[in-house]
Design a protein around this motif. Structure first.
Motif, mmCIF file in Angstrom:
data_model
loop_
_atom_site.group_PDB
_atom_site.id
_atom_site.type_symbol
_atom_site.label_atom_id
_atom_site.label_comp_id
_atom_site.label_asym_id
_atom_site.label_seq_id
_atom_site.Cartn_x
_atom_site.Cartn_y
_atom_site.Cartn_z
ATOM 1 N N ALA A 122 0.835 -1.202 0.000
ATOM 2 C CA ALA A 122 0.000 0.000 0.000
ATOM 3 C C ALA A 122 0.869 1.251 0.000
ATOM 4 C CB ALA A 122 -0.943 -0.006 1.198
ATOM 5 N N LEU A 123 1.920 1.260 0.804
ATOM 6 C CA LEU A 123 2.819 2.410 0.852
ATOM 7 C C LEU A 123 3.501 2.635 -0.494
ATOM 8 C CD1 LEU A 123 4.132 4.645 2.515
ATOM 9 C CD2 LEU A 123 5.856 2.978 3.217
ATOM 10 N N ALA A 124 3.959 1.553 -1.113
ATOM 11 C CA ALA A 124 4.601 1.673 -2.419
ATOM 12 C C ALA A 124 3.624 2.181 -3.473
ATOM 13 C CB ALA A 124 5.183 0.318 -2.836
ATOM 14 N N LEU A 125 2.405 1.661 -3.477
ATOM 15 C CA LEU A 125 1.396 2.111 -4.445
ATOM 16 C C LEU A 125 0.996 3.556 -4.199
ATOM 17 C CD1 LEU A 125 -0.882 -1.024 -4.791
ATOM 18 C CD2 LEU A 125 0.494 0.044 -6.588
ATOM 19 N N CYS A 126 0.903 3.955 -2.940
ATOM 20 C CA CYS A 126 0.558 5.334 -2.614
ATOM 21 C C CYS A 126 1.636 6.278 -3.154
ATOM 22 C CB CYS A 126 0.396 5.495 -1.101
ATOM 23 S SG CYS A 126 -0.276 7.090 -0.600
ATOM 24 N N GLY A 127 2.899 5.907 -2.975
ATOM 25 C CA GLY A 127 4.002 6.710 -3.507
ATOM 26 C C GLY A 127 3.997 6.765 -5.019
ATOM 27 N N LEU A 128 3.716 5.632 -5.650
ATOM 28 C CA LEU A 128 3.650 5.584 -7.108
ATOM 29 C C LEU A 128 2.541 6.499 -7.625
ATOM 30 C CD1 LEU A 128 4.514 4.308 -9.821
ATOM 31 C CD2 LEU A 128 2.836 2.501 -9.359
ATOM 32 N N CYS A 129 1.387 6.456 -6.975
ATOM 33 C CA CYS A 129 0.266 7.308 -7.386
ATOM 34 C C CYS A 129 0.588 8.780 -7.179
ATOM 35 C CB CYS A 129 -0.994 6.922 -6.623
ATOM 36 S SG CYS A 129 -1.675 5.347 -7.175
ATOM 37 N N ALA A 130 1.304 9.093 -6.117
ATOM 38 C CA ALA A 130 1.690 10.483 -5.877
ATOM 39 C C ALA A 130 2.613 10.984 -6.990
ATOM 40 C CB ALA A 130 2.382 10.615 -4.519
ATOM 41 N N ARG A 131 3.580 10.156 -7.375
ATOM 42 C CA ARG A 131 4.544 10.562 -8.398
ATOM 43 C C ARG A 131 3.954 10.585 -9.795
ATOM 44 N NH1 ARG A 131 7.398 6.976 -5.387
ATOM 45 N NH2 ARG A 131 7.321 5.390 -6.998
ATOM 46 N N GLU A 165 -6.797 10.746 -1.873
ATOM 47 C CA GLU A 165 -7.264 10.311 -3.186
ATOM 48 C C GLU A 165 -6.899 8.845 -3.430
ATOM 49 O OE1 GLU A 165 -6.823 14.751 -5.075
ATOM 50 O OE2 GLU A 165 -5.086 13.442 -4.934
ATOM 51 N N PHE A 166 -5.722 8.452 -2.967
ATOM 52 C CA PHE A 166 -5.317 7.050 -3.085
ATOM 53 C C PHE A 166 -6.262 6.158 -2.295
ATOM 54 C CE2 PHE A 166 -3.026 3.481 -1.136
ATOM 55 C CZ PHE A 166 -2.657 2.782 -2.265
ATOM 56 N N TRP A 167 -6.528 6.504 -1.037
ATOM 57 C CA TRP A 167 -7.354 5.651 -0.185
ATOM 58 C C TRP A 167 -8.821 5.679 -0.573
ATOM 59 C CZ3 TRP A 167 -5.220 1.852 2.024
ATOM 60 C CH2 TRP A 167 -3.907 1.944 2.481
ATOM 61 N N ASP A 168 -9.265 6.724 -1.268
ATOM 62 C CA ASP A 168 -10.657 6.774 -1.720
ATOM 63 C C ASP A 168 -10.884 5.963 -2.992
ATOM 64 O OD1 ASP A 168 -11.516 8.345 0.382
ATOM 65 O OD2 ASP A 168 -11.403 10.229 -0.734
ATOM 66 N N ALA A 169 -9.826 5.611 -3.688
ATOM 67 C CA ALA A 169 -9.953 4.853 -4.936
ATOM 68 C C ALA A 169 -10.186 3.371 -4.644
ATOM 69 C CB ALA A 169 -8.683 5.014 -5.772
ATOM 70 N N THR A 170 -11.002 2.750 -5.455
ATOM 71 C CA THR A 170 -11.182 1.301 -5.361
ATOM 72 C C THR A 170 -9.973 0.632 -6.022
ATOM 73 O OG1 THR A 170 -12.304 1.097 -7.491
ATOM 74 C CG2 THR A 170 -13.691 1.555 -5.544
ATOM 75 N N PRO A 171 -9.746 -0.646 -5.747
ATOM 76 C CA PRO A 171 -8.668 -1.346 -6.439
ATOM 77 C C PRO A 171 -8.814 -1.292 -7.960
ATOM 78 C CG PRO A 171 -9.337 -2.606 -4.530
ATOM 79 C CD PRO A 171 -10.332 -1.464 -4.683
ATOM 80 N N ALA A 172 -10.038 -1.381 -8.456
ATOM 81 C CA ALA A 172 -10.255 -1.303 -9.905
ATOM 82 C C ALA A 172 -9.898 0.080 -10.441
ATOM 83 C CB ALA A 172 -11.705 -1.640 -10.235
ATOM 84 N N GLU A 173 -10.274 1.130 -9.711
ATOM 85 C CA GLU A 173 -9.938 2.495 -10.137
ATOM 86 C C GLU A 173 -8.423 2.704 -10.132
ATOM 87 O OE1 GLU A 173 -13.922 4.792 -8.496
ATOM 88 O OE2 GLU A 173 -12.237 4.467 -7.132
ATOM 89 N N LEU A 174 -7.768 2.177 -9.117
ATOM 90 C CA LEU A 174 -6.312 2.291 -9.032
ATOM 91 C C LEU A 174 -5.653 1.592 -10.216
ATOM 92 C CD1 LEU A 174 -3.709 3.026 -7.527
ATOM 93 C CD2 LEU A 174 -3.988 0.921 -6.217
#
Length: 66
Positions: free
Chosen positions: A9-18, A26-35
């Motif tokens: 989760a931390l790695a994906l959150c960082g990837l989404c930020a970059r 915004e990361f935590w509000d997204a569903t896995p499909a949206e991500l």
């Protein structure tokens, strides 16, 4: 919740930020499909494997209690 999920989760959150400019809410509000769709991991006709928002919420609540 195990450390593997937390690390992923931390790695994906960082990837989404970059790459997407997402902040943590915004990361935590997204569903896995949206991500997956936002990161281009799904084709237009694909379905996301994994868990739904309710399962994610339950995991987050479980982790918060620790």
């Amino acid at each position: 919740m195990n450390h593997t999920f937390a690390a992923a989760a931390l790695a994906l959150c960082g990837l989404c930020a970059r790459t997407l400019g997402w902040r943590p809410p915004e990361f935590w509000d997204a569903t896995p499909a949206e991500l997956a769709a936002s990161l281009g991991l799904l084709g237009p006709d694909a379905t996301a494997a994994g868990f739904d928002r309710q399962t994610l919420q339950r995991l987050m609540e479980h982790d918060h209690g620790r």
